[in-house]
Design a protein around this motif. Sequence first.
Motif, mmCIF file in Angstrom:
data_model
loop_
_atom_site.group_PDB
_atom_site.id
_atom_site.type_symbol
_atom_site.label_atom_id
_atom_site.label_comp_id
_atom_site.label_asym_id
_atom_site.label_seq_id
_atom_site.Cartn_x
_atom_site.Cartn_y
_atom_site.Cartn_z
ATOM 1 N N ALA A 16 0.848 -1.196 0.000
ATOM 2 C CA ALA A 16 0.000 0.000 0.000
ATOM 3 C C ALA A 16 0.878 1.239 0.000
ATOM 4 O O ALA A 16 2.097 1.171 0.242
ATOM 5 N N PHE A 17 0.253 2.386 -0.259
ATOM 6 C CA PHE A 17 0.889 3.682 -0.050
ATOM 7 C C PHE A 17 0.389 4.262 1.275
ATOM 8 O O PHE A 17 -0.702 3.923 1.753
ATOM 9 N N PRO A 27 -7.854 -2.370 7.218
ATOM 10 C CA PRO A 27 -7.924 -3.715 6.636
ATOM 11 C C PRO A 27 -7.287 -3.745 5.256
ATOM 12 O O PRO A 27 -7.502 -2.857 4.435
ATOM 13 N N LEU A 28 -6.486 -4.782 4.995
ATOM 14 C CA LEU A 28 -5.813 -4.981 3.721
ATOM 15 C C LEU A 28 -5.891 -6.451 3.366
ATOM 16 O O LEU A 28 -6.339 -7.273 4.172
ATOM 17 N N ARG A 34 -5.881 -12.235 4.565
ATOM 18 C CA ARG A 34 -6.430 -11.012 5.148
ATOM 19 C C ARG A 34 -5.438 -10.457 6.170
ATOM 20 O O ARG A 34 -4.927 -11.167 7.025
ATOM 21 N N LEU A 35 -5.200 -9.134 6.070
ATOM 22 C CA LEU A 35 -4.195 -8.467 6.887
ATOM 23 C C LEU A 35 -4.764 -7.198 7.494
ATOM 24 O O LEU A 35 -5.800 -6.679 7.046
ATOM 25 N N ILE A 44 4.457 1.820 10.935
ATOM 26 C CA ILE A 44 3.331 0.997 10.500
ATOM 27 C C ILE A 44 3.723 -0.465 10.642
ATOM 28 O O ILE A 44 4.798 -0.880 10.189
ATOM 29 N N ARG A 45 2.863 -1.241 11.281
ATOM 30 C CA ARG A 45 3.092 -2.676 11.453
ATOM 31 C C ARG A 45 1.966 -3.432 10.752
ATOM 32 O O ARG A 45 0.840 -2.924 10.622
ATOM 33 N N VAL A 46 2.265 -4.647 10.282
ATOM 34 C CA VAL A 46 1.277 -5.443 9.545
ATOM 35 C C VAL A 46 1.135 -6.810 10.214
ATOM 36 O O VAL A 46 2.137 -7.460 10.543
ATOM 37 N N PHE A 47 -0.124 -7.235 10.388
ATOM 38 C CA PHE A 47 -0.438 -8.484 11.059
ATOM 39 C C PHE A 47 -1.498 -9.250 10.263
ATOM 40 O O PHE A 47 -2.234 -8.662 9.449
#
Length: 326
Positions: A16-17, A27-28, A34-35, A44-47
């Motif tokens: 993403a930007f 949500p991504l 699904r993240l 920014i952290r991603v889970f």
Amino acid sequence: MTMESTTVHNGWYLLAFRSELTREITPLAVGHRRLIAVREDDRIRVFDADCPHRGAHLGYGGKRQGDCVVCPFHGKRINLGDTTRPWSVAEHTVLAWGEALFVRLTGDPGGDRGFEQAVTAWETTYPLVEAVTLPVAVASEYVVENAFDPDHFKAVHGVPGTRGMATRTGDGGELVIEGEFLMQTSPWQDARRLEEVRWEAVRTRTVRWDYKPRFLARAFSPSVVVTEFGPPDEVHVIVTGSVPTAEGGCVARVAIGVRGDQRSALPVLIAGSEKALGEDKVVWEHLNPRAAVEYDARDAPVRAFRAFCADFGGLTDAAGEAGAAR
């Protein structure tokens, strides 16, 4: 409409930007994976997004509470990243480069392919800015494959010619293609200068290739390629990424980096990227992915890219569905 693969491979994605991450929890998705992206000031952290209790999406109604997200379905506190805890979701490696956010989905230590080290070398001199985000009804791999398809530059984008365009394996295990574009003048010149060059060629019936920019592209996964383009004093960095959608298409993104003294070129570079991706979209969305393929000798870089993709296995999504490698 050409849509076929929904594979979630291991390795890097341009997820993403920053402009897309406006909430504390966003949500991504990468295909069926699904993240959530969680903002912590500038970090920014991603889970993974699926609650381990009953599968609710933590990005829709989940509330941040310390190092946890409170699930919107049953109110359970789901720990962010500490998978030793009874209720938790896994954290993924993230790289922020300028306005672009990259995530690595893999349990394989070799899945980096040298990307983190390469970004360290680029990020200060070439901070990335957002250029294009475009949904495309084509399997994700076609977007990055473009860098390894020299003939398409002339047929689709009108580039007069290329030279070299040989592939090799980079020091980090990335796939590299390098060569030259053969052009009359820089495409970043103003429109009047470009027209003058064209008319001079018509008048003299002689085409001079006075502009021969170096093209050096490095694919770090089936979904991320970084291209250095231009002569030594005019190098631009163009990052192209694709994220598969659950429906079988993808979202293509382009980010651009230029040196501080060349920021005036950004508007033309962004417009050029929008134009080029639009031209590609027309071709991609009318491909037949089930047609028999007959490669010829000039397709050697494309075949090298497809072999590179085959080294990236598919990942199991949060619901337990296994993806298959192409």
